[in-house]
Design a protein around this motif. Structure first.
Motif, mmCIF file in Angstrom:
data_model
loop_
_atom_site.group_PDB
_atom_site.id
_atom_site.type_symbol
_atom_site.label_atom_id
_atom_site.label_comp_id
_atom_site.label_asym_id
_atom_site.label_seq_id
_atom_site.Cartn_x
_atom_site.Cartn_y
_atom_site.Cartn_z
ATOM 1 N N GLY A 1 -31.038 19.051 -4.170
ATOM 2 C CA GLY A 1 -31.130 18.301 -5.423
ATOM 3 C C GLY A 1 -31.627 19.149 -6.574
ATOM 4 O O GLY A 1 -31.107 19.074 -7.691
ATOM 5 N N THR A 2 -32.619 19.980 -6.313
ATOM 6 C CA THR A 2 -33.157 20.836 -7.364
ATOM 7 C C THR A 2 -32.144 21.901 -7.777
ATOM 8 O O THR A 2 -32.014 22.219 -8.965
ATOM 9 N N SER A 3 -31.421 22.446 -6.815
ATOM 10 C CA SER A 3 -30.364 23.406 -7.148
ATOM 11 C C SER A 3 -29.281 22.739 -7.987
ATOM 12 O O SER A 3 -28.730 23.351 -8.909
ATOM 13 N N ALA B 1 -27.420 23.529 -11.618
ATOM 14 C CA ALA B 1 -25.957 23.593 -11.691
ATOM 15 C C ALA B 1 -25.355 22.518 -12.602
ATOM 16 O O ALA B 1 -24.252 22.694 -13.123
ATOM 17 N N SER B 2 -26.074 21.418 -12.799
ATOM 18 C CA SER B 2 -25.524 20.320 -13.600
ATOM 19 C C SER B 2 -25.499 20.628 -15.090
ATOM 20 O O SER B 2 -24.831 19.924 -15.849
ATOM 21 N N ILE C 1 -36.468 27.086 -3.053
ATOM 22 C CA ILE C 1 -35.913 27.057 -4.408
ATOM 23 C C ILE C 1 -35.969 28.447 -5.036
ATOM 24 O O ILE C 1 -35.032 28.876 -5.723
ATOM 25 N N SER C 2 -37.047 29.172 -4.813
ATOM 26 C CA SER C 2 -37.138 30.537 -5.330
ATOM 27 C C SER C 2 -36.051 31.414 -4.729
ATOM 28 O O SER C 2 -35.421 32.223 -5.427
ATOM 29 N N THR C 3 -35.817 31.238 -3.443
ATOM 30 C CA THR C 3 -34.761 31.990 -2.760
ATOM 31 C C THR C 3 -33.387 31.600 -3.304
ATOM 32 O O THR C 3 -32.550 32.466 -3.587
ATOM 33 N N SER C 4 -33.167 30.297 -3.460
ATOM 34 C CA SER C 4 -31.904 29.806 -4.020
ATOM 35 C C SER C 4 -31.703 30.334 -5.440
ATOM 36 O O SER C 4 -30.605 30.781 -5.794
ATOM 37 N N GLY C 5 -32.728 30.270 -6.242
ATOM 38 C CA GLY C 5 -32.638 30.777 -7.617
ATOM 39 C C GLY C 5 -32.271 32.245 -7.659
ATOM 40 O O GLY C 5 -31.464 32.682 -8.481
#
Length: 110
Positions: free
Chosen positions: A17-19, A23-24, A71-75
């Motif tokens: 959801g945070t990713s 992206a939105s 989230i840090s990894t995803s970012g």
């Protein structure tokens, strides 16, 4: 063990959801905006299941700590957001806190 699986699902849904928030592009893209609703809806449903077993403070500490790391990894990998030395140190301290809670605390379920 089932409780920790639910906690993992809560974190994964929250990370998704945070990713999708990123992206939105401020809710201007339809499918990532739908992903926000699905991600956070799933996250909170699983979070509530975990609260039946693990106290709120510990659950939230684990949920948010693991979420910060993911989230840090995803970012970094998905959105190309760089982490400086002190950000990595801070994330390492968060991981250390999660380890302490799980290894030493009597309030978490094992």
């Amino acid at each position: 063990m089932k409780t920790y699986v639910f906690l993992l699902f809560a974190v994964l849904f929250e990370t998704f959801g945070t990713s999708c928030l990123q992206a939105s592009q401020q809710l201007t893209r339809f499918w990532p905006s739908v992903g926000i609703v699905v991600g956070f809806g799933g996250a909170f449903w699983f979070f509530m299941q975990v609260l039946k077993v693990i106290p709120l403070g510990v659950t939230y500490a684990l949920w948010s700590g693991i979420g910060i790391v993911l989230i840090s990894t995803s970012g970094y990998f998905v959105f190309g957001q760089k982490l400086d030395f002190w950000a990595v140190v801070g994330i390492a301290l968060i991981i250390a806190g999660i380890v302490v809670i799980n290894l030493l605390s009597q309030t978490s379920v094992h």
